[in-house]
Scaffold this active site. Structure first.
Site, PDB file in Angstrom:
ATOM      1  N   GLY A  43      40.742  29.579  48.501  1.00 19.19           N
ATOM      2  CA  GLY A  43      40.986  30.254  49.137  1.00 19.19           C
ATOM      3  C   GLY A  43      41.812  30.716  50.859  1.00 19.19           C
ATOM      4  N   GLU A  98      37.850  34.723  55.223  1.00 22.83           N
ATOM      5  CA  GLU A  98      38.116  34.763  54.121  1.00 22.83           C
ATOM      6  C   GLU A  98      39.124  34.716  53.820  1.00 22.83           C
ATOM      7  OE1 GLU A  98      37.233  34.046  51.217  1.00 22.83           O
ATOM      8  OE2 GLU A  98      35.489  34.643  50.994  1.00 22.83           O
ATOM      9  N   ASP A  99      40.155  34.774  52.960  1.00 23.22           N
ATOM     10  CA  ASP A  99      41.297  34.814  52.018  1.00 23.22           C
ATOM     11  C   ASP A  99      41.568  36.566  51.672  1.00 23.22           C
ATOM     12  OD1 ASP A  99      39.222  34.075  49.798  1.00 23.22           O
ATOM     13  OD2 ASP A  99      41.207  33.093  48.392  1.00 23.22           O
ATOM     14  N   ASP A 102      36.791  41.724  47.081  1.00 22.16           N
ATOM     15  CA  ASP A 102      37.129  41.734  46.676  1.00 22.16           C
ATOM     16  C   ASP A 102      36.172  42.641  46.460  1.00 22.16           C
ATOM     17  OD1 ASP A 102      37.270  43.083  43.807  1.00 22.16           O
ATOM     18  OD2 ASP A 102      38.626  41.215  43.667  1.00 22.16           O
ATOM     19  N   LYS A 130      40.610  44.285  49.888  1.00 21.50           N
ATOM     20  CA  LYS A 130      40.860  45.357  48.157  1.00 21.50           C
ATOM     21  C   LYS A 130      39.443  46.357  48.980  1.00 21.50           C
ATOM     22  CE  LYS A 130      42.181  42.418  44.947  1.00 21.50           C
ATOM     23  NZ  LYS A 130      42.056  41.394  43.493  1.00 21.50           N
ATOM     24  N   ASP A 158      44.323  31.527  43.988  1.00 21.24           N
ATOM     25  CA  ASP A 158      45.287  31.123  43.429  1.00 21.24           C
ATOM     26  C   ASP A 158      45.086  32.071  41.486  1.00 21.24           C
ATOM     27  OD1 ASP A 158      42.326  30.701  43.242  1.00 21.24           O
ATOM     28  OD2 ASP A 158      42.800  29.133  41.456  1.00 21.24           O
ATOM     29  N   ARG A 164      48.516  28.383  44.256  1.00 22.12           N
ATOM     30  CA  ARG A 164      48.176  28.209  46.647  1.00 22.12           C
ATOM     31  C   ARG A 164      49.067  27.609  47.024  1.00 22.12           C
ATOM     32  NH1 ARG A 164      42.696  28.720  45.581  1.00 22.12           N
ATOM     33  NH2 ARG A 164      41.692  28.125  44.023  1.00 22.12           N
TER      34      ARG A 164
HETATM   35  C1  PRP Z   1      37.599  34.463  46.087  1.00 16.51           C
HETATM   36  C2  PRP Z   1      37.833  34.850  47.523  1.00 16.51           C
HETATM   37  C3  PRP Z   1      36.120  35.328  48.151  1.00 16.51           C
HETATM   38  C4  PRP Z   1      35.684  36.035  46.809  1.00 16.51           C
HETATM   39  C5  PRP Z   1      35.795  37.677  47.031  1.00 16.51           C
HETATM   40  O1  PRP Z   1      37.262  33.289  45.983  1.00 16.51           O
HETATM   41  O2  PRP Z   1      38.082  34.138  48.298  1.00 16.51           O
HETATM   42  O3  PRP Z   1      35.597  34.233  48.004  1.00 16.51           O
HETATM   43  O4  PRP Z   1      36.985  35.811  45.972  1.00 16.51           O
HETATM   44  O5  PRP Z   1      35.626  38.324  45.786  1.00 16.51           O
HETATM   45  P1  PRP Z   1      34.119  38.850  45.914  1.00 16.51           P
HETATM   46  O6  PRP Z   1      34.550  39.683  47.525  1.00 16.51           O
HETATM   47  O7  PRP Z   1      33.947  39.995  44.738  1.00 16.51           O
HETATM   48  O8  PRP Z   1      32.675  38.306  46.023  1.00 16.51           O
HETATM   49  P2  PRP Z   1      37.470  32.472  43.925  1.00 16.51           P
HETATM   50  O9  PRP Z   1      36.344  32.832  43.241  1.00 16.51           O
HETATM   51  O10 PRP Z   1      38.367  33.074  44.057  1.00 16.51           O
HETATM   52  O11 PRP Z   1      37.371  30.440  44.938  1.00 16.51           O
HETATM   53  P3  PRP Z   1      38.449  30.448  45.904  1.00 16.51           P
HETATM   54  O12 PRP Z   1      38.622  30.386  46.854  1.00 16.51           O
HETATM   55  O13 PRP Z   1      38.430  28.879  45.517  1.00 16.51           O
HETATM   56  O14 PRP Z   1      40.012  30.921  45.031  1.00 16.51           O
END
Ligand code: PRP
Length: 179
Positions: A43, A98-99, A102, A130, A158, A164
């Site tokens: 991401g 990080e993107d 959550d 978030k 994504d 993306r």
């Molecule tokens: C997303 C994002 C973080 C994570 C955040 O990754 O890039 O790594 O979720 O969530 P959290 O704070 O609840 O741990 P994702 O699993 O969507 O993978 P990607 O980056 O490959 O799209």
């Protein structure tokens, strides 16, 4: 559930302006040093590339990949390292990029993991926070935007591997809206 692209939450121009500000802030804070951006795949790939170019210092970048088990629009909370860095971070000024944060579980895991490798300093830069979804306390040093609890795609983010490549950040909505 079928989903479709909805309204733009943050436009490409707003993203660009904020990334410029973040790069300038990092440039001030790391004056005289060479920060190493550690982008979290997949991401954060787009954000990391833009952020590095916005930092007016000799910067470096590397990537690692993590996966939270399961597909869908929520992370499961179980984090797995699927690809490690190519570079040693010992003695380096590391900024994890990080993107989105959550629950905070992924970044909490990464912070602990990288801290054991003896970087000179360890900071965190996240594009989207978030805050309302947080389950684990996380210290974030640089935040692009605090966003509501909506599923967003684009600018590297994504849904099931797609979208993306959108330049804007858009909300993903259910395909069928009940009226
Ligand atoms: C997303 C994002 C973080 C994570 C955040 O990754 O890039 O790594 O979720 O969530 P959290 O704070 O609840 O741990 P994702 O699993 O969507 O993978 P990607 O980056 O490959 O799209």
């Amino acid at each position: 559930m079928d989903r479709r692209l909805g309204r733009i939450l943050i436009s490409r121009d707003e993203i660009s302006a904020r990334v410029t500000e973040l790069g300038e802030a990092i440039g001030r804070d790391y004056q005289g040093r060479s920060p190493l951006l550690v982008g979290v795949l997949k991401g954060a790939l787009v954000f990391t590339a833009d952020l590095l170019r916005a930092i007016p210092l000799p910067g470096a970048m590397d990537f690692m990949a993590v996966s939270s088990y399961g597909a869908g629009t929520r992370s499961s909370g179980v984090v797995r390292l699927t690809a490690d860095l190519a570079l040693s971070i010992e003695g380096r000024d590391v900024i994890i990029v990080e993107d989105v944060i959550d629950s905070g579980r992924t970044i909490s895991y990464l912070r602990r993991n990288l801290a054991t490798r003896h970087p000179r300093s360890l900071a965190l830069c996240v594009l989207l926070d978030k805050v309302s979804r947080r389950e684990v306390d996380v210290d974030v040093d640089y935040v692009g935007f605090v966003i509501p609890d909506e599923f967003v795609v684009g600018y590297g983010l994504d849904f099931d591997g797609l979208h993306r490549n959108l330049a804007d950040l858009a909300v993903l909505e259910p395909a069928t809206v009940q009226v």
